[in-house]
Design a protein around this motif. Structure first.
Motif, short mmCIF file in Angstrom:
data_model
loop_
_atom_site.label_atom_id
_atom_site.label_comp_id
_atom_site.label_asym_id
_atom_site.label_seq_id
_atom_site.Cartn_x
_atom_site.Cartn_y
_atom_site.Cartn_z
N GLU A 5 1.70 1.56 -19.11
CA GLU A 5 2.34 2.69 -19.77
C GLU A 5 3.85 2.76 -19.51
O GLU A 5 4.51 3.68 -19.97
CB GLU A 5 1.69 4.00 -19.30
CG GLU A 5 0.21 4.08 -19.55
CD GLU A 5 -0.15 4.01 -21.02
OE1 GLU A 5 0.61 4.51 -21.85
OE2 GLU A 5 -1.20 3.42 -21.33
N ALA A 6 4.39 1.82 -18.73
CA ALA A 6 5.81 1.82 -18.33
C ALA A 6 6.17 3.16 -17.69
O ALA A 6 7.22 3.73 -17.97
CB ALA A 6 6.70 1.49 -19.51
N ALA A 7 5.30 3.64 -16.81
CA ALA A 7 5.48 4.95 -16.19
C ALA A 7 6.19 4.89 -14.84
O ALA A 7 6.46 5.92 -14.24
CB ALA A 7 4.12 5.61 -16.01
N ILE A 8 6.51 3.68 -14.36
CA ILE A 8 7.10 3.55 -13.03
C ILE A 8 8.48 2.92 -13.13
O ILE A 8 8.69 1.94 -13.85
CB ILE A 8 6.21 2.68 -12.12
CG1 ILE A 8 4.81 3.27 -12.04
CG2 ILE A 8 6.82 2.55 -10.72
CD1 ILE A 8 3.82 2.41 -11.28
N THR A 9 9.41 3.50 -12.41
CA THR A 9 10.76 2.93 -12.30
C THR A 9 11.10 2.81 -10.82
O THR A 9 10.56 3.53 -9.98
CB THR A 9 11.82 3.81 -13.00
OG1 THR A 9 11.75 5.13 -12.46
CG2 THR A 9 11.61 3.86 -14.49
N LEU A 10 11.98 1.88 -10.51
CA LEU A 10 12.42 1.68 -9.13
C LEU A 10 13.89 2.05 -9.00
O LEU A 10 14.69 1.79 -9.89
CB LEU A 10 12.26 0.22 -8.71
CG LEU A 10 10.88 -0.25 -8.34
CD1 LEU A 10 10.92 -1.71 -7.93
CD2 LEU A 10 10.28 0.58 -7.23
N TYR A 14 3.59 6.02 1.30
CA TYR A 14 4.49 5.46 2.30
C TYR A 14 5.77 4.95 1.63
O TYR A 14 5.94 3.74 1.42
CB TYR A 14 3.82 4.32 3.06
CG TYR A 14 2.58 4.73 3.80
CD1 TYR A 14 2.66 5.55 4.92
CD2 TYR A 14 1.34 4.32 3.37
CE1 TYR A 14 1.52 5.94 5.60
CE2 TYR A 14 0.19 4.70 4.05
CZ TYR A 14 0.29 5.51 5.16
OH TYR A 14 -0.84 5.90 5.83
N PRO A 15 6.70 5.83 1.28
CA PRO A 15 7.90 5.41 0.54
C PRO A 15 8.77 4.42 1.30
O PRO A 15 9.38 3.54 0.69
CB PRO A 15 8.64 6.71 0.29
CG PRO A 15 8.11 7.67 1.29
CD PRO A 15 6.70 7.25 1.57
N ASP A 65 0.82 -1.21 0.00
CA ASP A 65 0.00 0.00 0.00
C ASP A 65 0.86 1.27 0.00
O ASP A 65 0.62 2.20 0.76
CB ASP A 65 -0.95 0.00 1.21
CG ASP A 65 -2.08 1.00 1.06
OD1 ASP A 65 -2.45 1.32 -0.09
OD2 ASP A 65 -2.57 1.48 2.10
N VAL A 66 1.86 1.29 -0.85
CA VAL A 66 2.77 2.43 -0.96
C VAL A 66 2.08 3.62 -1.61
O VAL A 66 2.36 4.77 -1.28
CB VAL A 66 4.04 2.03 -1.76
CG1 VAL A 66 4.87 3.23 -2.12
CG2 VAL A 66 4.85 1.03 -0.97
#
Length: 78
Positions: free
Chosen positions: A53-58, A37-38, A23-24
Motif C-alpha cells: 500500500e506504500a504506507a511506510i516512509t523512512l 523498538y524505534p 523486529d521494530v
C-alpha cells in the motif's frame, strides 16, 4: 529515526512485521502495526519496498544521508 506508518493507507497486512530484520514493529490483531523498538531500525528500507500500500516512509538520519548515493542520478563515467 523510526519508520512512519500512514494510518490512512495501511491495511494491516503484517508484511512489514514479517520482513523487518530487527523486529521494530509490533502488530495487534486488526490494527495497523506500531513501532515497538524505534532505536533498532537499521533504515534498510525493506518495509518501505515490500509494503503493498506504500504506507511506510523512512526518515533517514543525517549521517546516513551523507553516505547515500542515488544510482539513478549518477551516470556512467562520473
Amino acid at each position: 529515526m523510526p519508520p512512519i506508518i500512514s494510518k490512512k493507507k495501511c491495511k494491516a497486512c503484517g508484511i512489514c512485521v514479517d520482513i523487518c530484520p530487527t523486529d521494530v514493529f509490533e502488530m495487534k490483531k486488526g490494527s495497523p502495526p506500531l513501532i515497538r523498538y524505534p532505536e533498532e531500525c537499521w533504515h534498510c528500507n525493506s518495509c518501505v519496498l515490500d509494503c503493498p500500500e506504500a504506507a511506510i516512509t523512512l526518515r533517514i538520519p543525517l549521517p546516513a544521508m551523507m553516505l547515500h548515493v542515488d544510482a539513478k542520478a549518477r551516470s556512467i563515467g562520473d
